[in-house]
Design an enzyme around this catalytic site. Structure first.
Site, PDB file in Angstrom:
ATOM      1  N   GLU A  83      -6.724  10.465  -0.498  1.00  0.00           N
ATOM      2  CA  GLU A  83      -6.028  10.764  -1.815  1.00  0.00           C
ATOM      3  C   GLU A  83      -7.183  11.544  -2.745  1.00  0.00           C
ATOM      4  O   GLU A  83      -6.773  12.335  -3.685  1.00  0.00           O
ATOM      5  CB  GLU A  83      -5.540   9.602  -2.708  1.00  0.00           C
ATOM      6  CG  GLU A  83      -4.078   9.107  -2.026  1.00  0.00           C
ATOM      7  CD  GLU A  83      -4.220   8.282  -0.743  1.00  0.00           C
ATOM      8  OE1 GLU A  83      -3.231   8.092  -0.160  1.00  0.00           O
ATOM      9  OE2 GLU A  83      -5.422   7.860  -0.415  1.00  0.00           O
ATOM     10  N   HIS A 117       2.755  -1.348  -2.197  1.00  0.00           N
ATOM     11  CA  HIS A 117       3.620  -0.036  -1.957  1.00  0.00           C
ATOM     12  C   HIS A 117       4.874  -0.047  -2.902  1.00  0.00           C
ATOM     13  O   HIS A 117       6.119   0.673  -2.530  1.00  0.00           O
ATOM     14  CB  HIS A 117       4.428   0.240  -0.421  1.00  0.00           C
ATOM     15  CG  HIS A 117       3.087   0.411   0.512  1.00  0.00           C
ATOM     16  ND1 HIS A 117       2.190  -0.693   0.984  1.00  0.00           N
ATOM     17  CD2 HIS A 117       2.625   1.522   1.184  1.00  0.00           C
ATOM     18  CE1 HIS A 117       1.469   0.002   1.824  1.00  0.00           C
ATOM     19  NE2 HIS A 117       1.673   0.981   2.098  1.00  0.00           N
TER      20      HIS A 117
END
Length: 326
Positions: free
Chosen positions: A62, A131
């Site tokens: 990321e 998540h």
């Protein structure tokens, strides 16, 4: 405008496609956004039309996604970066809050950073604590960032187009469990202004300020309470930074009672800022303290039973409304 029904997922895809056709400087970058079409299918088919140079599949890093976008934005491109799950954004925070958010200010306004970072939030699929989070309050606190959180297909398309065209970094938050909800969306390109809330339902007795998936639960609560003679107004901020204080305050002046609802943890969540703003700007209009409904101060549980207890429910919203109305 020619209207038809699209899911929120399809509306975001269409916004990306139309802006990429309109402006060759717009490109998409992220993990699995190309051949796979995105973890949630949002970027499906884009690589077939625009190719791998404008729909860029990256390694699982990321920091590289945001770093690429930041450098490209500073030199004139308009990247739309996807962080697959909002939970993964932590490794990019220095680039976001120390670099992207501050570069325009530190260069005296001469630098433009037209980048969008899309990320999926929300619990409900037993994806556990890493998540499932809703972390939009992190970004609301950082000067230089704009934070967008749509709840409908119409808003998602129009807000994303506005975000792509904005010359500042925009955090675009998408709740993963409302992607399949359909709504009327124009075929044509249109924009929804950043910083403008929307009244999703008119009412007289109490204002509910709700975000993303909670808008639908607030509307369900309003339907149920209408049977008991309680008229609920539902206000969707749509943009959390900048926040449309005026629309919220005007609703408070009408109803004199407020419940703020979000899926993020209640402590220091978006509702804390909204409640404080109401207390500062509309205290004399309140007939009861502002009530907040949010998630408890705990990681998101994996257990389906515990997870459902964690997520604010329609019943909890109804109970909060009855408390302030009483």
């Amino acid at each position: 405008m020619r209207m038809r029904k699209l899911t929120i997922r399809a509306a975001i895809n269409e916004a990306l496609r139309q802006e990429m056709r309109r402006d060759p400087n717009v490109y998409v970058i992220g993990e699995d956004v190309g051949i796979f079409g995105g973890c949630f299918g949002v970027t499906a088919g884009l690589i077939d039309e625009f190719g791998p140079e404008r729909v860029v599949d990256t390694p699982i890093t990321e920091s590289a996604i945001v770093g690429n976008s930041l450098g490209a934005a500073a030199t004139g491109l308009r990247p739309v970066a996807e962080i697959m799950f909002m939970d993964f954004v932590g490794v990019t925070m220095d680039q976001i809050f120390n670099q992207a958010a501050k570069m325009r200010y530190m260069f005296g306004g001469k630098a433009k950073i037209p980048m969008v970072i899309r990320m999926a939030c929300g619990a409900g699929g037993s994806a556990a604590a890493q998540h499932s989070q809703s972390l939009e309050a992190w970004f609301m606190h950082v000067p230089g960032l704009k934070v967008v959180a749509p709840s409908t297909a119409y808003d998602a398309k129009g807000l994303l187009i506005s975000s792509i065209r904005d010359d500042n970094p925009v955090i675009f938050v998408e709740h993963k469990f409302i992607y399949d909800i359909e709504g009327e969306v124009p075929e044509e390109i249109y924009t929804v202004p950043l910083g403008k809330a929307d009244v999703k339902r008119e009412g007289d007795d109490v204002t509910v300020v709700a975000t993303m998936a909670m808008v639908y639960k607030a509307l369900e609560a309003a339907e149920e309470l209408a049977k008991e003679g309680i008229s609920v107004e539902v206000v969707d901020p749509r943009t959390l930074q900048p926040l449309d204080n005026e629309t919220i305050i005007n609703s408070v002046k009408k109803t004199h009672k407020v419940v703020v609802v979000h899926e993020a943890v209640k402590f220091a969540g978006p509702g804390a800022e909204i409640a404080a703003m109401i207390a500062e700007e509309a205290f004399d209009y309140l007939d009861a303290p502002v009530k907040r409904v949010g998630a408890p101060f705990t990681p998101v549980p994996f257990s389906p039973v515990l997870e459902q207890a964690y997520i604010p429910s329609t019943e909890k919203i109804i109970a909060a409304i009855k408390e302030v109305v009483a």
